[in-house]
Scaffold this motif. Sequence first.
Motif, mmCIF file in Angstrom:
data_model
loop_
_atom_site.group_PDB
_atom_site.id
_atom_site.type_symbol
_atom_site.label_atom_id
_atom_site.label_comp_id
_atom_site.label_asym_id
_atom_site.label_seq_id
_atom_site.Cartn_x
_atom_site.Cartn_y
_atom_site.Cartn_z
ATOM 1 N N SER A 1 42.878 39.506 42.781
ATOM 2 C CA SER A 1 42.661 40.622 43.696
ATOM 3 C C SER A 1 43.320 40.364 45.033
ATOM 4 N N LEU B 1 42.328 40.989 48.834
ATOM 5 C CA LEU B 1 41.101 41.237 49.577
ATOM 6 C C LEU B 1 41.405 41.374 51.057
ATOM 7 N N GLU C 1 39.091 45.856 48.428
ATOM 8 C CA GLU C 1 39.599 44.957 47.397
ATOM 9 C C GLU C 1 40.359 45.769 46.359
ATOM 10 N N SER D 1 34.455 40.304 46.492
ATOM 11 C CA SER D 1 33.572 40.442 47.655
ATOM 12 C C SER D 1 32.170 39.932 47.359
ATOM 13 N N LEU E 1 36.185 48.597 46.161
ATOM 14 C CA LEU E 1 36.985 47.989 45.094
ATOM 15 C C LEU E 1 37.685 49.077 44.307
#
Length: 818
Positions: A184, A186, A196, A216, A369
């Motif tokens: 990912s 972030l 994210e 996260s 996300l």
Amino acid sequence: MACYLRCCLLILLCSSAFTALGQQYVLTGKITEPKGTSVPFASVYVNATTQGTSSNIDGQYKLTLPAGKTELLITAVGYEDRKITVTMTENTKLDIVLSSKIFTLNDVVIKSPNENRANEIIKKVIAKRKIYLNEIDAFSCEVYTKAMQKLLNAPKRFFGRDVATILDLDSNRQGVIYLSETESKLDFKQRDKIKEVMISSKIAGDDNGFSFNKASDLSVNFYNNILFEDKLCVRGFISPIADNAFTYYKYKMMGTSTENGKTISKIQVLPKRKNLPAFSGVIYIVNDLWRINAVDLFVTKDNGIELIDTLKVSQQLVEVGNVYVPKSIQFNIVGKLLGFKVSGYVMGVYKNYDIQPRFNKNFFTNEILKVERSSNKKDPFYWEKNRSVPLTTEERENYRRKDSVTALKASQQYLDSVDQVKNRFNPVQVLVTPYIHYRSYNKKSVTFDPVATSVFYNTVEGLGLKYAVTWRQGFDDGKYYTVKPEARYGFANNHFNANIKSKYLFDPTRNGTIALGFGSEVANLNSHQQTNLLQNTINTLVFGKNVAKFYERRFFNVEASREFAPSFELKISADYARRNALTNSNLTHFWNDNFTSNDPFKPDDERSLLFPKHKALVLSGTLAYTVAQKYITRPDGRFYIESDYPRIEFNYKRGLKGVFGSSVDYDFISLEIYQKKLHLGMLGKSSILVGAGKFLTSKSLNYPDWKHFRANQSIVFDPDERNFQFLDFYIFNTTRQYFEAHFQHNFGSFFLSRIPLIKKLKLEEIIGSAYLSSPEKRNYNEFYFGVKRLNFRIHYGYAYDRDVLIKKGFKFSYGFNL
């Protein structure tokens, strides 16, 4: 010609040089102690950068490096740092030995009998806690996560199902049940702004699935006073460097060592009492800076953790510029529940930090996300090249075995064979749980209601049967529809009712649905249906109280709902019904003296009908908004995270007179504000609801159109914190205006955890109150207190009408709630 040759030669040399500079090689190996024992989760980074990796649980590591010389820094909690220079001209294997870090007590000076060096250091760290908590305004980085959960033991059967077959376990009922990796990007900005993007996702045995790993979720900052609040237990756990840490912890100096010219203190932390919500383990502090260098801590069920036995947290930080950021983190769990013994870990490796990123004004939204549609399409070669942490032998074998049969598992022959096992009929099981017949290849299922909830008794129908079957058809894009026919027969009044209800999810991303229903049914006079058929049967036959009242309706309704923006939901419906009031049957009762008529306003008149036969067409609309609600966007839908802020709901209802013979004519509006969780630290969490409404017009309406409250008269009740506990189901509903308020608080064992023996029960203290004011019931108040454990609860309460005590008693409930 000579000039031309020289130019060609120069181009060739430059091309070769750039090729060499762009060439990358793979460095692999194993990290061990001098005696050969593996060092798990050691960090291997290019020195003075945030480019690196972590070793797996077996100590194996892999790192891609450019051609030429590179200086590496290898670190692990409890071991001496080591710098190694490698020259990469080809793929290379390099095993690394780390020596245990020696912490000495030579510099420890006791200033007074009541003060030790560990306490002095922790006090200095606490003094700087807020500075370090907010020292990084923003950052961007890349995160690799891996999660692995496995069963160490399991029962042979669970609710009649063969566990080994369903979970794909070996003959010893052991095996990896979940293995997943993600990559990912972030981004973070104070306060708690997160974005994210999951670039790649892999799940063992599921090429089309998306990982549940979330970078996260791994963000743990021990500079916060409380960690894991309302996640592993209601109150969470006190940080070893919280402002009030000395109330919960005792500290012991284990020694100091030197890393890169900095003195590191190793301090053991222990709860002052076994049952306190506090960590045990070791914390490493950078002297002079008085900040955390690493932690190796754990909590157990003795500290109040729920569902699992032990959680271990290991975190390493790395210095970037003049700040420290997470380099790696690992969570290890061990637990046992309902005969299932599970262990596993989740880990995250952070790299390529940018601690001075620039974000556009609207860069951060409530979408925390986003999973890219192509994230699960990466091939094995991609993962071999980009995987930050090597797979263990067990993990590699699990991938190989499950991925090798992925295509087979998607075949009709395989799915039919699995369904054959899952569809085995178990007479004992269907008594208490639904029976589901699967046709997985076609994404179809048929669910049959359990027998136990299909047989009922009430004073209107006598002994009765109600049974439903639900057909479900799913699709590859996440859409689905259901069709549910239902039949109901009362043996005492000889009434047969049947209806069909269907639902179609046409937009998974925006939760767009259309529902349609028609037929006849026996409905509760209170639209909230606060007591189900089983509860009412128990109340009637065991306690001799027929608290539920019913009417019959033949209906046609349609409903549509959809989010027109994130956290904004609009629902509209139309309901047309012919309503008939009912009376009790002539069945001989076991408790004649206690039964009342089906008209709640005339309890002694068995022949009284609450309202005349009539037709009603009612239109309604609901607009709901949840403040600052975070959500996850995946290709298969949008998924909301429970919000820490209120949900605001506006309702409008209109009775249309003269349309299809409808006789109702009214307008009703209401507004409700509901805060499900209000965290109060170590004191637990609260929930609050405030609601008000008014009939703007009420020219013609019948009892089903009144404003109904979430009331309760049963000893066994629904634990929803928005309910009244003692209010009559029916007689205090209103046709004018109302105001209501509800408050409930869960202390999360704050008091009972201090009492010997009782603390082992892990009971959570509950208190609550409710208020209602309307023309029918002015200044009605309730107060209650009790305890709960998981989904079971008991409390004792009082109800007052204008300061006069009118009811009191015990209440019992089951079901997951606050």
